[in-house]
Enzyme design. Structure first.
Site, PDB file in Angstrom:
ATOM      1  N   ASP A   1       0.837  -1.189   0.000  1.00 20.07           N
ATOM      2  CA  ASP A   1       0.000   0.000   0.000  1.00 20.07           C
ATOM      3  C   ASP A   1       0.881   1.252   0.000  1.00 20.07           C
ATOM      4  O   ASP A   1       1.859   1.338   0.756  1.00 20.07           O
ATOM      5  CB  ASP A   1      -0.895  -0.026   1.247  1.00 20.07           C
ATOM      6  CG  ASP A   1      -1.811   1.164   1.340  1.00 20.07           C
ATOM      7  OD1 ASP A   1      -2.710   1.278   0.496  1.00 20.07           O
ATOM      8  OD2 ASP A   1      -1.625   1.976   2.270  1.00 20.07           O
TER       9      ASP A   1
ATOM     10  N   GLU B   1       1.647  -0.434  -5.016  1.00 22.16           N
ATOM     11  CA  GLU B   1       0.717   0.641  -5.322  1.00 22.16           C
ATOM     12  C   GLU B   1       1.615   1.861  -5.515  1.00 22.16           C
ATOM     13  O   GLU B   1       2.104   2.435  -4.524  1.00 22.16           O
ATOM     14  CB  GLU B   1      -0.279   0.875  -4.193  1.00 22.16           C
ATOM     15  CG  GLU B   1      -1.292   1.959  -4.520  1.00 22.16           C
ATOM     16  CD  GLU B   1      -2.236   2.261  -3.366  1.00 22.16           C
ATOM     17  OE1 GLU B   1      -3.399   2.613  -3.625  1.00 22.16           O
ATOM     18  OE2 GLU B   1      -1.811   2.161  -2.198  1.00 22.16           O
TER      19      GLU B   1
END
Length: 715
Positions: free
Chosen positions: A349, A385
């Site tokens: 993330d 990401e």
């Protein structure tokens, strides 16, 4: 209680079959006490044990009388000077950063903050109230587990189809899963769940965060939770909430049972991990773990004002990747999940935050160097990401070799094209062909592109075709949260409708999105629930909704069943055709003496695209020929990979288009494989090159080139 010297390594609480070694890194601390609890309901510790030894800033002791299941926490003393970045407060019980299990969840209370709330000096004040009754507790675990013949599936990247899901949300409303298993690790591997994965055809289950997390206090006060889990408290402990038995030992065992069962079904397990920030927030957040253990060592503080935290995540803080101990924490955590928990990869993330050694994102940062040289982690699937919220944080295409990336440019281009935007066909072609502009220059392959149309964050597929605007009022933030520009189209009606024409158009558009995803080079990611037509009422950020917005709707009707059947069919079609799963990029020219290019793009007149066609703002229809006889790829034993030549026609306009089929030689003919304007299995049609094929508005057609024998409708 006997207390021996112990060892500074390994960090955490380690059961060796006789006793437990405790070790905690706290560089700037002046004293550390280990606190033992008799039960998760205890209001105070039963014993405080000063750790007698410190080596290399690691405090440690060995307790021969402690066994697995023991609940514990730490009290760490030192300077309390928030203005200088020091926030030691021994009144606050702390979770071990290396705790392998969580034995008690947080019980929110004002005392959990290191300062006095509403004090005139805000976080510069000091709260001396004890938090033993409220703080989360770590637990000593027994790592033993019978893995049997468990082996990682090791699915090659180019053969991978990812299914992103949430442990609780996936099965919470599944009628065929036993009620006590719904929303748990074991529910995810119940027979109905495994059967769904098998029939769908996915190869990897990407789990939204399962590291134990804390719900933010402001959400708890609103009677909400951080359902998605991007608010990590412990980087080693599986979330207690997803286990059936709700004990630390059982949560570890049940997680391992889940992984073992998924592997047995041929499915890889990828974890969505949040190493960019923690649950402690900014200077006004609670003191639960790292902040009280050693604030200076673990977090990035503003150099000119260390009272404040550098925030590249939008969540209040950022882990200090310049600290060797923080790098060690992350690497130890990653290796633990691979070696002890047998997971197959990670999706990071806000991964750009991990590369910020100074102020700029540096793709050659220490984190990536360490990953590349690690003999364990360099061999698992790594997904970035590729952005964070800081300046220069959007880094799609800039991660180093060995990494794949969520390709947001793919998502946005596909959405714009199917919305009917003009001037998109040139970029569409690049995205369908694997985004060589982003990945080829760094030596990566098409599989570096994780292609997706939807993800957990943003509209679901059903909402993407049903709403023009977000509707996040239920989140309690006056609809200010979530992305404003969703590149969506509602077909003239905002939200659900019974208008038959609108329903038909929306269902065809959903088929277009899924077909495009599965026909693209790269790695497709399907978002959990999209195959079930799961709606989220226009909420594009339901992170705090532990309800039907995130609990998949397993109800059935003919429209839903037809769409689910289509998703299964198009995934199977992708898996049956290696030309859709190439390892290398297309060359756009004849290969090794082949008569045709390996990849050719056509306009509706049946001729190859010209510069004028590529640049036309009116262009909304395009075709691509994928030549099987120019693949130039071999399998693992050096044998040539063969396939049929495919023709893909895409019409995003709101008008029908008669598309002239490209010319072929040797009596070849085109056989229809599927047409998204049809519901259910298509009637096989045979067409000659040069014939027109009528593309209905907003539709995808796929054809196979056949040179002899009867048409085969099975693929």
């Amino acid at each position: 209680m006997r207390v021996w010297t112990g060892q500074p390594y390994p960090l955490g609480a380690t059961w060796d079959g006789v006793g437990v070694n405790f070790a905690l890194f706290a560089e700037h601390a002046t004293a550390v006490e280990l606190c033992l609890f008799d039960s998760p309901y205890a209001g105070r510790e039963s014993m405080r044990i000063p750790l007698p030894e410190r080596d290399d800033f690691i405090w440690h002791a060995y307790l021969p009388d402690v066994k697995p299941g023991q609940l514990y926490g730490y009290r760490v003393d030192g300077l309390y000077d928030p203005a200088a970045g020091y926030r030691f407060n021994p009144a606050k019980l702390l979770v071990d950063p290396y705790a392998k299990g969580i034995g008690r969840q947080i019980r929110w209370h004002e005392s959990l903050f290191g300062f006095t709330i509403d004090h005139a000096d805000s976080d510069l004040s000091k709260d001396d109230r004890d938090t033993a009754a409220y703080a989360p507790l770590g637990a000593v675990i027994d790592p033993s587990f019978t893995w049997g013949d468990d082996r990682p599936p090791r699915t090659p990247w180019h053969d991978t189809v990812i299914y992103e899901t949430h442990v609780r949300g996936f099965s919470k409303r599944h009628p065929d899963i036993p009620e006590d298993l719904r929303g748990t690790y074991l529910g995810l591997v119940s027979e109905p769940a495994l059967n769904h994965f098998r029939r769908l055809g996915v190869t990897a289950i990407e789990l939204m965060p399962i590291h134990h997390h804390a719900d933010e206090w402001h959400l708890v006060k609103r009677k909400q939770t951080n359902f998605w889990g991007y608010n990590t408290l412990s980087y080693f402990a599986p979330d207690l909430r997803y286990s059936v038995a709700r004990t630390a030992l059982d949560s570890v065992r049940e997680f391992k049972m889940m992984v073992r069962a998924l592997h047995a079904a041929g499915l890889e397990v990828i974890l969505d991990v949040v190493y960019n920030h923690t649950a402690e927030g900014n200077q006004l957040g609670p003191t639960l773990s790292l902040r009280g253990v050693d604030n200076w060592a673990y977090y990035r503080l503003v150099p000119s004002n260390p009272r404040l935290y550098e925030d590249f995540t939008g969540c209040g803080n950022t882990l200090n990747m310049r600290s060797p101990r923080v790098l060690q924490l992350i690497m130890d955590s990653l290796r633990y999940w691979v070696l002890e928990m047998h997971v197959d990869g990670f999706r990071f993330d806000l991964a750009s935050a991990l590369a910020r050694e100074l102020y700029a994102v540096d793709k050659l940062g220490a984190f990536f160097d360490i990953i590349h040289q690690d003999p364990v982690l360099s061999q698992v699937k790594l997904i970035a990401e590729p952005w964070d919220l800081g300046e220069g944080g959007y880094q799609v295409g800039n991660f180093p070799a060995g990494w794949t990336e969520w390709n947001a440019k793919y998502r946005d281009t596909i959405r714009r094209f199917w919305r009917g935007d003009g001037g998109v066909v040139s970029e569409l072609a690049t995205r369908l062909a694997g985004s060589s502009d982003l990945y080829a220059r760094s030596g990566r392959r098409p599989s570096a592109s994780i292609n997706f149309v939807t993800a957990h964050d943003g509209f679901s597929l059903q909402d993407l075709v049903s709403y023009n605007e977000k509707h996040n009022e239920a989140n309690g933030e006056d609809n200010r949260d979530g992305e404003n520009e969703n590149l969506s189209y509602n077909f003239g009606v905002e939200g659900p409708t019974d208008d038959p024409a609108v329903v038909v158009a929306r269902e065809r558009q959903k088929r277009n999105f899924v077909a495009t995803l599965m026909l693209s080079q790269g790695v497709p990611m399907l978002t959990s629930g999209d195959e079930l037509s799961h709606p989220r009422k226009g909420n594009n950020n339901p992170y705090c909704q532990d309800n039907e917005l995130n609990w998949l709707d397993w109800s059935s009707n003919q429209t839903k069943d037809d769409f689910l059947a289509f998703v299964r069919r198009v995934i199977a079609f992708r898996k049956a055709h290696p030309v859709l799963r190439r390892r290398g990029f297309f060359q756009g020219r004849p290969i090794r003496g082949a008569e045709v290019k390996d990849l050719a793009w056509f306009g509706p007149q049946g001729h190859e695209m010209t510069d004028d066609g590529w640049n036309s703002p009116q262009a909304r229809c395009i075709g691509v020929r994928l030549a099987s006889d120019a693949m130039d790829e071999t399998d693992g034993r050096g044998r040539p990979i063969t396939d049929e030549t495919l023709l893909v026609l895409l019409n995003a306009s709101d008008q029908a288009v008669d598309f002239t089929l490209p010319a072929e030689t040797n009596g070849a003919r085109w056989i229809t494989a599927f047409d998204t304007s049809h519901i259910g299995a298509d009637l096989v049609r045979e067409l000659q090159p040069g014939q027109p094929y009528s593309l209905v508005p907003r539709s995808v057609v796929v054809m196979r080139l056949q040179t002899g024998g009867p048409a085969n409708p099975s693929q």
